[in-house]
Design a protein around this motif. Structure first.
Motif, PDB file in Angstrom:
ATOM      1  N   GLU A 162      32.896  38.786  44.593  1.00  0.00           N
ATOM      2  CA  GLU A 162      34.336  38.803  44.868  1.00  0.00           C
ATOM      3  C   GLU A 162      34.888  40.225  44.828  1.00  0.00           C
ATOM      4  N   PRO A 163      36.060  40.450  45.449  1.00  0.00           N
ATOM      5  CA  PRO A 163      36.652  41.801  45.479  1.00  0.00           C
ATOM      6  C   PRO A 163      36.958  42.370  44.095  1.00  0.00           C
ATOM      7  N   ASN A 164      37.262  41.478  43.130  1.00  0.00           N
ATOM      8  CA  ASN A 164      37.577  41.925  41.773  1.00  0.00           C
ATOM      9  C   ASN A 164      36.596  41.296  40.787  1.00  0.00           C
ATOM     10  N   PRO A 165      35.360  41.798  40.746  1.00  0.00           N
ATOM     11  CA  PRO A 165      34.336  41.164  39.906  1.00  0.00           C
ATOM     12  C   PRO A 165      34.575  41.447  38.424  1.00  0.00           C
ATOM     13  N   PRO A 166      34.073  40.593  37.543  1.00  0.00           N
ATOM     14  CA  PRO A 166      34.212  40.828  36.102  1.00  0.00           C
ATOM     15  C   PRO A 166      33.291  41.950  35.634  1.00  0.00           C
ATOM     16  N   GLU A 167      33.698  42.606  34.570  1.00  0.00           N
ATOM     17  CA  GLU A 167      32.851  43.609  33.933  1.00  0.00           C
ATOM     18  C   GLU A 167      32.116  42.961  32.765  1.00  0.00           C
ATOM     19  N   PHE A 168      30.937  43.493  32.458  1.00  0.00           N
ATOM     20  CA  PHE A 168      30.200  43.036  31.287  1.00  0.00           C
ATOM     21  C   PHE A 168      30.835  43.641  30.043  1.00  0.00           C
TER      22      PHE A 168
END
Length: 331
Positions: free
Chosen positions: A122-128
């Motif tokens: 997705e355009p705004n992926p989650p960060e680890f």
């Protein structure tokens, strides 16, 4: 670098091409919904045969659509497990043979890791790091995710997965297959408060799930009812509400336990609108989902997971096998 992804773990044939610089170039999916609807569920042998018929045309379609030649493909990723043994063997044999013919690496991908990483497209992926709720027809897992390949299992279903409970409840109510969309559509006509179903294992510590008791409660309510369309809709409403509330409470508990603020929700049940609405109301947390077309099984998530594994130096030997049962924590 371009990775060709192949997904055949159950009843959908997915193919995609992921490019390291350009991202996802194209993806396509052949659904066996007409076939599964006809038989009231997945018939493993028929699913496997259908994969055989679909793979070559779908791969050629992806090559044509992206303007790719075999020389442009750097690796072939395929679903190694978990899933239906026959369906997995079709994709694994095809993917491994294609990689051998093209003289490029073959990468066996864990199906649930594919789902877990799907929001990264997705355009705004989650960060680890984050907590992941993986919720599908075959699995319901809560996982603490530190990085790609670094997973700690927090909780899992002790019996039916949430998606399986949707399927079986839909069949009980005569709503057809697949159960998730059928229950959601029927529940739109239902009213709250007319049935009270249990929210299993939410009244005790821990992060495990159990949906068999809920399924039994629904069966008893339906058998004792007048079996009208209104009653069917009211039961569907209360059943969906019980599943959503259970998943919501467990996610909250997991986030607090791990002291994290990011939640990834993936798998077929993550497409449920009521679940998304409920989770989005959590204060102080950020929730990430794959787009609806990537909630169910698809080649895009396998291509991306394969790319991530290739970066880690993973590739398979010439011989291959499949793993119908495969814990995510064994990666």
């Amino acid at each position: 670098m371009r990775v060709l992804g192949i997904e055949t773990s159950c009843d959908d044939t997915g193919v995609a091409i992921y490019d390291a610089e350009q991202g996802l170039l194209a993806h396509t999916l052949h659904s066996q919904t007409d076939l599964t609807t006809q038989y009231g569920g997945v018939v493993p042998e028929l699913a496997s045969r259908d994969h055989i018929c679909r793979l070559i045309p779908l791969v050629q379609q992806m090559l044509d659509k992206t303007g790719s030649q075999p020389k442009n493909i750097s690796a072939v990723a395929y679903t190694l497990g978990p899933g239906l043994a026959g369906a997995l063997l079709v994709g694994a044999a095809f993917g491994r043979s294609l990689a051998w013919a093209w003289n490029i690496p073959a990468i066996g991908v864990h199906h649930m890791e594919g789902h877990l990483l799907a929001p990264m497209l997705e355009p705004n992926p989650p960060e680890f790091p984050f907590v992941a709720l993986l919720v599908s027809g075959g699995h319901t897992l809560l996982v603490a995710v530190e990085a790609v390949g670094k997973y700690t299992l927090l909780g899992e279903s002790l019996d039916d997965a949430a998606g399986e409970a949707f399927d079986k409840t839909a069949k009980l109510l005569g709503l057809g297959f697949p159960g998730g969309p059928a229950i959601a559509k029927c529940a739109e006509k239902g009213l709250p408060g007319l049935f009270s179903f249990p929210k299993p294992m939410t009244d005790r510590p821990g992060l495990d799930f159990s949906f068999s008791g809920l399924k039994t409660a629904v069966r008893l309510a339906w058998e004792a009812s007048d079996k009208t369309d209104k009653t069917r809709a009211n039961i569907a409403y209360s059943f969906q509400e019980a599943v959503v509330e259970t998943l919501y409470l467990k996610c909250q508990r997991a986030l607090k336990q791990e002291h994290l603020t990011r939640l990834v929700v993936a798998g077929g049940v993550s497409a449920n609108q009521k679940l998304r609405e409920k989770l989005d109301k959590m204060q102080g947390y950020h929730v990430y989902y794959p787009r609806h077309e990537f909630c169910t099984d698809n080649g895009a998530m396998i291509a991306y997971a394969g790319y991530q594994r290739w970066q880690m130096g993973v590739s398979d030997p010439l011989g291959f096998s499949v793993r119908p049962r495969w814990l995510l924590t064994e990666l």
